[in-house]
Design an enzyme around this catalytic site. Structure first.
Site, PDB file in Angstrom:
ATOM      1  N   HIS A  69     -28.184 -32.827  29.686  1.00  0.00           N
ATOM      2  CA  HIS A  69     -29.328 -31.943  29.470  1.00  0.00           C
ATOM      3  C   HIS A  69     -29.769 -31.894  28.009  1.00  0.00           C
ATOM      4  CE1 HIS A  69     -29.992 -29.925  33.465  1.00  0.00           C
ATOM      5  NE2 HIS A  69     -28.929 -30.651  33.689  1.00  0.00           N
ATOM      6  N   ASP A  70     -28.837 -32.068  27.084  1.00  0.00           N
ATOM      7  CA  ASP A  70     -29.242 -32.083  25.679  1.00  0.00           C
ATOM      8  C   ASP A  70     -29.949 -33.394  25.347  1.00  0.00           C
ATOM      9  OD1 ASP A  70     -29.501 -31.100  23.078  1.00  0.00           O
ATOM     10  OD2 ASP A  70     -27.691 -32.148  22.420  1.00  0.00           O
ATOM     11  N   VAL A  73     -33.585 -34.513  26.758  1.00  0.00           N
ATOM     12  CA  VAL A  73     -34.730 -33.798  26.201  1.00  0.00           C
ATOM     13  C   VAL A  73     -34.883 -34.182  24.725  1.00  0.00           C
ATOM     14  CG1 VAL A  73     -35.751 -31.537  25.728  1.00  0.00           C
ATOM     15  CG2 VAL A  73     -34.472 -31.905  27.837  1.00  0.00           C
ATOM     16  N   SER A  79     -30.346 -29.031  20.844  1.00  0.00           N
ATOM     17  CA  SER A  79     -31.454 -28.094  21.107  1.00  0.00           C
ATOM     18  C   SER A  79     -31.135 -27.262  22.355  1.00  0.00           C
ATOM     19  CB  SER A  79     -32.782 -28.831  21.264  1.00  0.00           C
ATOM     20  OG  SER A  79     -32.712 -29.746  22.343  1.00  0.00           O
ATOM     21  N   PRO A 165     -35.176 -34.542  35.161  1.00  0.00           N
ATOM     22  CA  PRO A 165     -35.485 -34.708  36.579  1.00  0.00           C
ATOM     23  C   PRO A 165     -34.895 -33.577  37.409  1.00  0.00           C
ATOM     24  CG  PRO A 165     -34.371 -36.666  35.683  1.00  0.00           C
ATOM     25  CD  PRO A 165     -34.300 -35.600  34.652  1.00  0.00           C
ATOM     26  N   HIS A 195     -21.889 -36.847  39.140  1.00  0.00           N
ATOM     27  CA  HIS A 195     -21.919 -35.936  40.283  1.00  0.00           C
ATOM     28  C   HIS A 195     -20.713 -36.127  41.204  1.00  0.00           C
ATOM     29  CE1 HIS A 195     -26.526 -35.129  39.852  1.00  0.00           C
ATOM     30  NE2 HIS A 195     -25.800 -34.563  38.910  1.00  0.00           N
ATOM     31  N   SER A 196     -19.744 -36.835  40.720  1.00  0.00           N
ATOM     32  CA  SER A 196     -18.450 -36.902  41.399  1.00  0.00           C
ATOM     33  C   SER A 196     -17.663 -35.617  41.141  1.00  0.00           C
ATOM     34  CB  SER A 196     -17.686 -38.108  40.860  1.00  0.00           C
ATOM     35  OG  SER A 196     -16.351 -38.074  41.244  1.00  0.00           O
TER      36      SER A 196
HETATM   37  C1  HEM Z   1     -31.641 -37.716  38.156  1.00  0.00           C
HETATM   38  C2  HEM Z   1     -30.799 -37.165  37.392  1.00  0.00           C
HETATM   39  C3  HEM Z   1     -30.093 -35.868  37.688  1.00  0.00           C
HETATM   40  C4  HEM Z   1     -30.488 -34.792  38.446  1.00  0.00           C
HETATM   41  C5  HEM Z   1     -31.791 -34.611  39.211  1.00  0.00           C
HETATM   42  C6  HEM Z   1     -29.428 -33.832  38.388  1.00  0.00           C
HETATM   43  C7  HEM Z   1     -29.432 -32.600  39.021  1.00  0.00           C
HETATM   44  C8  HEM Z   1     -28.346 -31.767  39.143  1.00  0.00           C
HETATM   45  C9  HEM Z   1     -28.302 -30.581  39.953  1.00  0.00           C
HETATM   46  C10 HEM Z   1     -29.466 -30.032  40.763  1.00  0.00           C
HETATM   47  C11 HEM Z   1     -27.055 -30.064  39.848  1.00  0.00           C
HETATM   48  C12 HEM Z   1     -26.511 -28.807  40.533  1.00  0.00           C
HETATM   49  C13 HEM Z   1     -26.785 -27.572  39.758  1.00  0.00           C
HETATM   50  C14 HEM Z   1     -26.331 -26.361  40.527  1.00  0.00           C
HETATM   51  O1  HEM Z   1     -26.858 -26.129  41.623  1.00  0.00           O
HETATM   52  O2  HEM Z   1     -25.432 -25.640  40.043  1.00  0.00           O
HETATM   53  C15 HEM Z   1     -26.299 -30.928  38.974  1.00  0.00           C
HETATM   54  C16 HEM Z   1     -24.991 -30.738  38.620  1.00  0.00           C
HETATM   55  C17 HEM Z   1     -24.312 -31.519  37.705  1.00  0.00           C
HETATM   56  N1  HEM Z   1     -24.844 -32.582  37.006  1.00  0.00           N
HETATM   57 FE1  HEM Z   1     -26.598 -33.474  37.353  1.00  0.00          FE
HETATM   58  N2  HEM Z   1     -28.411 -34.332  37.615  1.00  0.00           N
HETATM   59  C18 HEM Z   1     -28.786 -35.577  37.181  1.00  0.00           C
HETATM   60  C19 HEM Z   1     -28.069 -36.412  36.355  1.00  0.00           C
HETATM   61  C20 HEM Z   1     -26.878 -36.070  35.753  1.00  0.00           C
HETATM   62  C21 HEM Z   1     -26.237 -36.834  34.716  1.00  0.00           C
HETATM   63  C22 HEM Z   1     -26.776 -38.127  34.124  1.00  0.00           C
HETATM   64  C23 HEM Z   1     -25.093 -36.162  34.395  1.00  0.00           C
HETATM   65  C24 HEM Z   1     -24.059 -36.487  33.359  1.00  0.00           C
HETATM   66  C25 HEM Z   1     -23.887 -37.679  32.844  1.00  0.00           C
HETATM   67  C26 HEM Z   1     -25.019 -35.002  35.251  1.00  0.00           C
HETATM   68  C27 HEM Z   1     -23.987 -34.096  35.279  1.00  0.00           C
HETATM   69  C28 HEM Z   1     -23.863 -33.060  36.177  1.00  0.00           C
HETATM   70  C29 HEM Z   1     -22.637 -32.302  36.366  1.00  0.00           C
HETATM   71  C30 HEM Z   1     -21.306 -32.530  35.661  1.00  0.00           C
HETATM   72  C31 HEM Z   1     -22.924 -31.322  37.334  1.00  0.00           C
HETATM   73  C32 HEM Z   1     -21.962 -30.243  37.878  1.00  0.00           C
HETATM   74  C33 HEM Z   1     -22.101 -29.002  37.039  1.00  0.00           C
HETATM   75  C34 HEM Z   1     -21.153 -27.858  37.389  1.00  0.00           C
HETATM   76  O3  HEM Z   1     -20.462 -27.908  38.409  1.00  0.00           O
HETATM   77  O4  HEM Z   1     -21.114 -26.906  36.591  1.00  0.00           O
HETATM   78  N3  HEM Z   1     -26.132 -34.969  36.042  1.00  0.00           N
HETATM   79  N4  HEM Z   1     -27.115 -31.958  38.548  1.00  0.00           N
END
Ligand code: HEM
Ligand SMILES: *[C@@H]1O[C@H](CO)[C@@H](O)[C@H](O)[C@H]1NC(C)=O
Length: 326
Positions: A69-70, A73, A79, A165, A195-196
């Site tokens: 997220h950092d 953007v 930021s 996104p 997202h693993s």
């Molecule tokens: C197309 C790209 C991406 C989209 C649309 C996306 C969207 C999301 C969404 C909707 C969640 C769930 C939030 C919630 O309901 O609590 C999430 C969780 C997460 N995302 Fe992504 N994400 C994307 C790419 C990435 C990337 C590139 C990373 C890191 C390299 C990442 C790391 C994470 C992690 C670690 C979580 C779990 C957070 C938690 O359990 O606190 N995401 N993401």
């Protein structure tokens, strides 16, 4: 004549090197940037990340999401960490940041570093290095990262909606967004392997479950998800969520790819990776080979963490990651 050309080429290289040396305003990221100014910086950050992991395991998950997220953007410039001030909303408070947590512990890491070396180590480097060290706690690869990022003097909250996104983004948009900051398709597919670990709240899932379940979800899995998210309009404040990976939710492994091949992806973007011919070959490769996945994930993290950094005399070193310096 050839020798002469050779010589002028060497001379040019020398001039370029001298130019770099006497032009301190234009810095760049480098390995172990704090070797002289704060030799223990990386070690202190790592120790904090390890300690926090044993207190609250999901901090490691948060550090990984923070990096995304950092950096997506505008720049990896912390930021994201700025608090809302009069007239400017925090990036953290944007709907795209929904579910982000553990920000208060960033302050703990920063305080430990400040104690050793005041005003020396940037919050942006803390974002990058804590993600790196968090990945190791999640049994992911160790990734060497450059440092020397500076902190932004402002929040870009007005750009968050456009640049981050969302859960139902079309894969075409996701790929072009990542490609626009130099991250190729294979590295993008690998990065989504983040997202693993972690969780997704029901607000980000119900679109796939109600009124009828998305046919790309395995029917048994859809039943399970409906049990986790029993109503089509979940209260956003209720902590209703599903784990990203039910078998190894705290391990950064290739299970994510096996899951999406079995139609057990959580987000629309996740599942899309397994249905698009541009990305499916990578999904299969990663599902079959965790070592290969880790190598591509490492490459992706390096690219992401080097997006457009502020260096040299750009930006500042924040004293408190939540506020720009006075
Ligand atoms: C197309 C790209 C991406 C989209 C649309 C996306 C969207 C999301 C969404 C909707 C969640 C769930 C939030 C919630 O309901 O609590 C999430 C969780 C997460 N995302 Fe992504 N994400 C994307 C790419 C990435 C990337 C590139 C990373 C890191 C390299 C990442 C790391 C994470 C992690 C670690 C979580 C779990 C957070 C938690 O359990 O606190 N995401 N993401
Ligand atoms: C994507 O999700 C958001 C909110 O979660 C919703 O407002 C929007 O209509 C959805 N977009 C599409 C194309 O389904």
């Amino acid at each position: 004549m050839a020798a002469n050309n050779h010589l002028s080429f060497l001379l040019l290289l020398l001039l370029l090197a001298l130019f770099q040396l006497f032009n301190p305003g234009r810095g760049q990221l480098e390995m172990n940037y704090y070797a002289k100014s704060c030799p223990k910086a990386e070690e202190i950050i790592k120790q904090q990340v390890v300690d926090l992991y044993y207190e609250h395991g999901n901090t490691a998950v948060s550090w990984l999401r923070n990096l995304f997220h950092d950096c997506i953007v505008k720049s990896c410039d912390a930021s994201l960490l700025l608090e809302t001030v009069v007239g400017v909303e925090s990036e953290k408070d944007s709907s795209r940041s929904f579910g982000m947590r553990n920000f208060k512990y960033v302050n703990k890491i920063k305080a430990a570093v400040e104690k050793e070396c005041p005003l020396t180590v940037s919050c942006a480097d803390i974002v990058a290095l804590s993600a790196r060290d968090g990945i190791v706690m999640l049994k992911g690869p160790h990734i060497d990262l450059k440092t020397g990022r500076k902190d932004s003097k402002m929040s870009y909250s007005n750009m968050v909606e456009e640049l981050v996104p969302q859960h139902n983004e079309s894969l075409v948009n996701v790929l072009s967004r990542f490609n626009s900051i130099g991250i190729d398709t294979e590295a993008t597919v690998a990065l989504l392997g983040a997202h693993s670990v972690g969780r997704v709240h029901c607000v980000n899932l119900v679109e796939r479950l109600y009124p009828t379940a998305d046919p790309t979800i395995d029917p048994e899995y859809a039943k399970y998800l409906k049990m986790r998210c029993p109503t089509p309009t979940p209260d956003p404040n209720a902590v209703l969520y599903s784990r990203n990976d039910r078998k190894t939710p705290m391990v950064l492994d290739n299970m994510y790819y096996s899951n999406i091949l079995k139609h057990k992806g959580l987000l629309i973007v996740d599942q899309e990776l397994a249905s698009n011919p541009l990305t499916l070959p990578y999904v299969k490769k990663f599902a079959a080979d965790n070592v290969y996945f880790h190598a591509q994930f490492s490459r992706g993290i390096r690219l992401l963490s080097e997006n457009n950094p502020l260096t040299g005399d750009q930006g500042e070193i924040r004293k408190d990651c939540r506020f720009v310096n006075k």
